[in-house]
Design an enzyme around this catalytic site. Structure first.
Site, PDB file in Angstrom:
ATOM      1  N   HIS A   1     -10.160  -5.184  -3.263  1.00  0.00           N
ATOM      2  CA  HIS A   1      -8.830  -5.424  -2.700  1.00  0.00           C
ATOM      3  C   HIS A   1      -8.949  -5.921  -1.270  1.00  0.00           C
ATOM      4  CE1 HIS A   1      -9.987  -1.189  -2.346  1.00  0.00           C
ATOM      5  NE2 HIS A   1      -9.380  -1.169  -1.166  1.00  0.00           N
TER       6      HIS A   1
ATOM      7  N   GLY B   1     -16.126   2.288   3.992  1.00  0.00           N
ATOM      8  CA  GLY B   1     -14.943   3.132   3.808  1.00  0.00           C
ATOM      9  C   GLY B   1     -14.112   2.796   2.588  1.00  0.00           C
TER      10      GLY B   1
ATOM     11  N   ASP C   1       0.853  -1.194   0.000  1.00  0.00           N
ATOM     12  CA  ASP C   1       0.000   0.000   0.000  1.00  0.00           C
ATOM     13  C   ASP C   1       0.888   1.242   0.000  1.00  0.00           C
ATOM     14  OD1 ASP C   1      -3.202   0.535   0.990  1.00  0.00           O
ATOM     15  OD2 ASP C   1      -1.790   2.207   1.125  1.00  0.00           O
TER      16      ASP C   1
HETATM   17  P1  5GP Z   1      -9.735   1.369   0.534  1.00  0.00           P
HETATM   18  O1  5GP Z   1      -9.955   2.574   1.402  1.00  0.00           O
HETATM   19  O2  5GP Z   1     -10.407   1.509  -0.803  1.00  0.00           O
HETATM   20  O3  5GP Z   1     -10.084   0.087   1.244  1.00  0.00           O
HETATM   21  O4  5GP Z   1      -8.182   1.255   0.315  1.00  0.00           O
HETATM   22  C1  5GP Z   1      -7.512   1.754  -0.810  1.00  0.00           C
HETATM   23  C2  5GP Z   1      -6.044   1.672  -0.493  1.00  0.00           C
HETATM   24  O5  5GP Z   1      -5.332   1.837  -1.694  1.00  0.00           O
HETATM   25  C3  5GP Z   1      -5.564   2.755   0.478  1.00  0.00           C
HETATM   26  O6  5GP Z   1      -4.990   2.145   1.623  1.00  0.00           O
HETATM   27  C4  5GP Z   1      -4.544   3.550  -0.357  1.00  0.00           C
HETATM   28  O7  5GP Z   1      -3.429   3.969   0.394  1.00  0.00           O
HETATM   29  C5  5GP Z   1      -4.155   2.556  -1.444  1.00  0.00           C
HETATM   30  N1  5GP Z   1      -3.765   3.168  -2.702  1.00  0.00           N
HETATM   31  C6  5GP Z   1      -4.457   4.116  -3.383  1.00  0.00           C
HETATM   32  N2  5GP Z   1      -3.816   4.437  -4.522  1.00  0.00           N
HETATM   33  C7  5GP Z   1      -2.690   3.678  -4.561  1.00  0.00           C
HETATM   34  C8  5GP Z   1      -1.621   3.564  -5.513  1.00  0.00           C
HETATM   35  O8  5GP Z   1      -1.561   4.236  -6.552  1.00  0.00           O
HETATM   36  N3  5GP Z   1      -0.633   2.676  -5.222  1.00  0.00           N
HETATM   37  C9  5GP Z   1      -0.670   1.899  -4.088  1.00  0.00           C
HETATM   38  N4  5GP Z   1       0.360   1.054  -3.904  1.00  0.00           N
HETATM   39  N5  5GP Z   1      -1.660   1.983  -3.178  1.00  0.00           N
HETATM   40  C10 5GP Z   1      -2.665   2.861  -3.412  1.00  0.00           C
END
Ligand code: 5GP
Ligand code: ZN
Length: 115
Positions: free
Chosen positions: A99, A92, A29
């Site tokens: 993922h 959230g 992440d």
């Molecule tokens: P969500 O809130 O949708 O469950 O988590 C999305 C996750 O994706 C977040 O923890 C965020 O830091 C990660 N994330 C968003 N954009 C990118 C990216 O471009 N590269 C990586 N490696 N992680 C990302």
């Protein structure tokens, strides 16, 4: 292709990949919440758990088995870790490509509570 995770799969956007096979990609992440924070994603674009169907059961199980292997490889398997799917607004979820978060490398607070 507007999806950021599809761009990571296509190697258009770089990521620190820790695991890859035909069905799955796993990478660190970009804003880690814990010392070990890996995202395990299907290569096929599925928006969220709400879009999983019976035909995806093998894929869902495979994601969990891969998560377990990555946790062991990164030395947090024995001590423990959390696996988290966020689903939709209330869950959230920010990125609309399914993922599984693997969070580990330290003992973690519970801290899940209603707003
Ligand atoms: P969500 O809130 O949708 O469950 O988590 C999305 C996750 O994706 C977040 O923890 C965020 O830091 C990660 N994330 C968003 N954009 C990118 C990216 O471009 N590269 C990586 N490696 N992680 C990302
Ligand atoms: Zn996608």
């Amino acid at each position: 292709m507007d999806c950021i995770f599809c761009k990571i799969i296509a190697k258009v956007i770089p990521a620190a990949v820790v695991y890859e096979d035909k069905q799955i990609l796993a990478f660190k992440d970009i804003h880690p919440l814990t010392p070990i924070h890996v995202l395990i994603i299907p290569k096929k674009h599925i928006e969220s758990i709400n879009d999983f169907s019976e035909t995806d059961e093998q894929l869902a199980g495979h994601m969990v088995v891969v998560a377990k292997k990555i946790a062991a490889d990164l030395q947090t398997g024995e001590k423990g870790y959390k696996l988290l799917f966020r689903v939709g607004d209330w869950g959230g979820q920010e990125v609309g490509h399914l993922h599984l978060h693997l969070l580990g490398g330290a003992q973690l607070y519970e801290e899940i509570r209603p707003i």
